[in-house]
Design an enzyme around this catalytic site. Structure first.
Site, PDB file in Angstrom:
ATOM      1  N   ASP A  94       0.851  -1.188   0.000  1.00 16.70           N
ATOM      2  CA  ASP A  94       0.000   0.000   0.000  1.00 16.70           C
ATOM      3  C   ASP A  94       0.898   1.253   0.000  1.00 16.70           C
ATOM      4  O   ASP A  94       1.805   1.373   0.838  1.00 16.70           O
ATOM      5  CB  ASP A  94      -0.861  -0.053   1.275  1.00 16.70           C
ATOM      6  CG  ASP A  94      -1.983   0.965   1.291  1.00 16.70           C
ATOM      7  OD1 ASP A  94      -2.398   1.407   0.215  1.00 16.70           O
ATOM      8  OD2 ASP A  94      -2.460   1.290   2.404  1.00 16.70           O
ATOM      9  N   ASP A 116       2.883   4.961  -5.642  1.00 12.79           N
ATOM     10  CA  ASP A 116       2.124   6.199  -5.467  1.00 12.79           C
ATOM     11  C   ASP A 116       2.999   7.383  -5.857  1.00 12.79           C
ATOM     12  O   ASP A 116       3.726   7.940  -5.036  1.00 12.79           O
ATOM     13  CB  ASP A 116       1.661   6.307  -4.005  1.00 12.79           C
ATOM     14  CG  ASP A 116       0.824   7.556  -3.757  1.00 12.79           C
ATOM     15  OD1 ASP A 116       0.690   8.372  -4.690  1.00 12.79           O
ATOM     16  OD2 ASP A 116       0.318   7.701  -2.631  1.00 12.79           O
ATOM     17  N   GLY A 234      -8.873   5.827   0.950  1.00 16.13           N
ATOM     18  CA  GLY A 234      -9.548   6.705   1.905  1.00 16.13           C
ATOM     19  C   GLY A 234     -11.040   6.462   1.998  1.00 16.13           C
ATOM     20  O   GLY A 234     -11.823   7.405   2.096  1.00 16.13           O
TER      21      GLY A 234
HETATM   22  P1  13P Z   1      -9.010   5.031   5.291  1.00 11.72           P
HETATM   23  O1  13P Z   1      -8.110   5.851   6.143  1.00 11.72           O
HETATM   24  O2  13P Z   1     -10.210   5.814   4.843  1.00 11.72           O
HETATM   25  O3  13P Z   1      -9.403   3.746   5.929  1.00 11.72           O
HETATM   26  O4  13P Z   1      -8.208   4.682   3.934  1.00 11.72           O
HETATM   27  C1  13P Z   1      -7.265   3.629   3.930  1.00 11.72           C
HETATM   28  C2  13P Z   1      -6.442   3.604   2.698  1.00 11.72           C
HETATM   29  O5  13P Z   1      -6.695   4.282   1.728  1.00 11.72           O
HETATM   30  C3  13P Z   1      -5.283   2.719   2.685  1.00 11.72           C
HETATM   31  O6  13P Z   1      -4.507   2.879   1.536  1.00 11.72           O
HETATM   32  O1  G3H Z   2      -3.305   4.828   3.594  1.00  8.32           O
HETATM   33  C1  G3H Z   2      -2.806   4.607   4.679  1.00  8.32           C
HETATM   34  C2  G3H Z   2      -3.178   3.368   5.410  1.00  8.32           C
HETATM   35  O2  G3H Z   2      -4.284   3.598   6.248  1.00  8.32           O
HETATM   36  C3  G3H Z   2      -1.989   2.844   6.168  1.00  8.32           C
HETATM   37  O3  G3H Z   2      -1.693   3.659   7.234  1.00  8.32           O
HETATM   38  O4  G3H Z   2       0.701   4.226   6.988  1.00  8.32           O
HETATM   39  O5  G3H Z   2      -0.422   4.325   9.220  1.00  8.32           O
HETATM   40  O6  G3H Z   2       0.068   2.113   8.153  1.00  8.32           O
HETATM   41  P1  G3H Z   2      -0.231   3.589   7.948  1.00  8.32           P
HETATM   42 ZN    ZN Z   3      -4.514   4.918   0.797  1.00 10.74          ZN
END
Ligand code: 13P
Ligand code: G3H
Ligand code: ZN
Length: 331
Positions: A94, A116, A234
């Protein structure tokens, strides 16, 4: 020595997304950092017969160790089978921000990565994303790119239109990079405070109502890229019952507001085929833990508070799969 995701029983996102677009639903992308989160995700997705993308952020890698998380994902494939139903499981990086980070994940068993580059210029984003795609595809790994910047609470997402994805850029970005999916910005944002009170209206009960997602932008993007997998980051809805429980038992979450679930349901029926949810899980776990601490102050066995937190998380994810993403029964 490198490890292929195929040897871990994981899948990339190609087939998952093709089926999700054809079927009008979205694949859940849930973040995990520890055992209880992973157990809850797998239990929920097995019980609802849903495919799933396990997401690992850079923060998760630092917190828990990337190889440990990778091996937990391998264990999750076996755990799902043991629970009685085989589901497709992808392991996804991610918000990867460099080629080196993406390469490291690809070399160590991840089946999907996000690069990203949304904070770079258009040309730099293309160059970085293309480099990751070339390496990833040579290893059978799928890649998510991003165009447009998700606004934070410090930004005015209503007025600052330049943060939204520009539909006129998507064809060039996708064709020049070769990405498999595209994260876009249509008004979602990360965290539990997605909008300031000033950006919201209040309903008759005084509850904050956020501005609607920009479905017009999504529709324009869909027209330009018919059948192409779109991703929403998000996408937590910030359940007010969990916020209330947290505040009731000593927390201090003020003006927490998320994306209404019916808007995500609508998005999931379109080309949006991956929806990222992390904050809602954090809220569900924290509410359950605070409740145990408040009601049973003598409790000090972690299983006695992490267990209820895991159960609350599982219920949340089952609800998402069944009623929001529509992924239940699709595995
Ligand atoms: P939220 O903070 O809305 O749960 O989004 C998570 C996210 O986009 C992880 O990449
Ligand atoms: O987009 C972000 C995710 O919620 C992950 O959050 O970077 O605190 O692990 P983090
Ligand atoms: Zn995200």
């Amino acid at each position: 020595m490198s490890t292929s995701y195929k040897d871990l029983g994981l899948v990339n996102t190609k087939e998952m997304f093709a089926k999700a677009i054809a079927g009008g639903y979205a694949i859940p992308a849930y973040n995990f950092n520890n055992l209880e989160q992973l157990q809850a995700i797998i239990q929920a997705c097995v019980e609802t017969k849903s495919p799933v993308i396990l997401q690992v952020s850079s923060g998760a890698r630092k917190y828990a160790n990337s190889n440990l998380l990778r091996n937990m994902a391998k264990g999750a494939v076996e755990y799902a089978k043991e629970l009685g139903y085989e589901i497709p499981i992808a392991l996804h990086l991610d918000h990867g921000d460099t080629f080196e980070l993406c390469k490291d994940c690809i070399d160590n068993g991840f089946s999907s990565v996000m690069i990203d580059g949304s904070h770079h210029s258009f040309e730099e984003n293309i160059a970085l994303t293309k480099k990751v795609v070339e390496y990833a595809h040579a290893h059978g790994v799928t890649v998510e790119g991003e165009l447009g910047v998700l606004a934070g609470v410090e930004d005015d997402v209503v007025a600052e239109k330049s943060h939204y994805t520009k539909p006129e850029e998507v064809i060039e970005f996708v064709s020049r990079t070769g990405v498999d999916s595209l994260a876009i910005s249509i008004g979602t944002s990360h965290g539990a405070n997605k909008f300031t009170p000033e950006q919201c209206t209040r309903n008759e009960n005084g509850i904050l109502v956020p501005p609607p997602l920009r479905f017009d932008i999504l529709e324009e993007i869909e027209k330009k890229l018919p059948g192409f997998p779109i991703v929403l980051h998000g996408s937590s809805s910030v359940p007010q019952e969990h916020v209330a429980t947290i505040n009731q038992y000593g927390g201090a979450l003020k003006d927490a507001v998320g994306i209404p679930e019916e808007q995500l349901r609508k998005a999931a029926k379109s080309a949006v085929c991956k929806i990222n949810i992390d904050s809602d899980g954090r809220l569900a776990m924290t509410a359950a833990i605070r409740k145990v601490f408040a009601e049973k102050p003598g409790e000090f066995d972690p299983r006695k508070y992490l267990g209820p937190a895991r159960d609350a998380l599982k219920e949340l994810y089952k609800h998402k799969n069944e009623n929001v993403l529509g992924s239940a029964g699709k595995a």
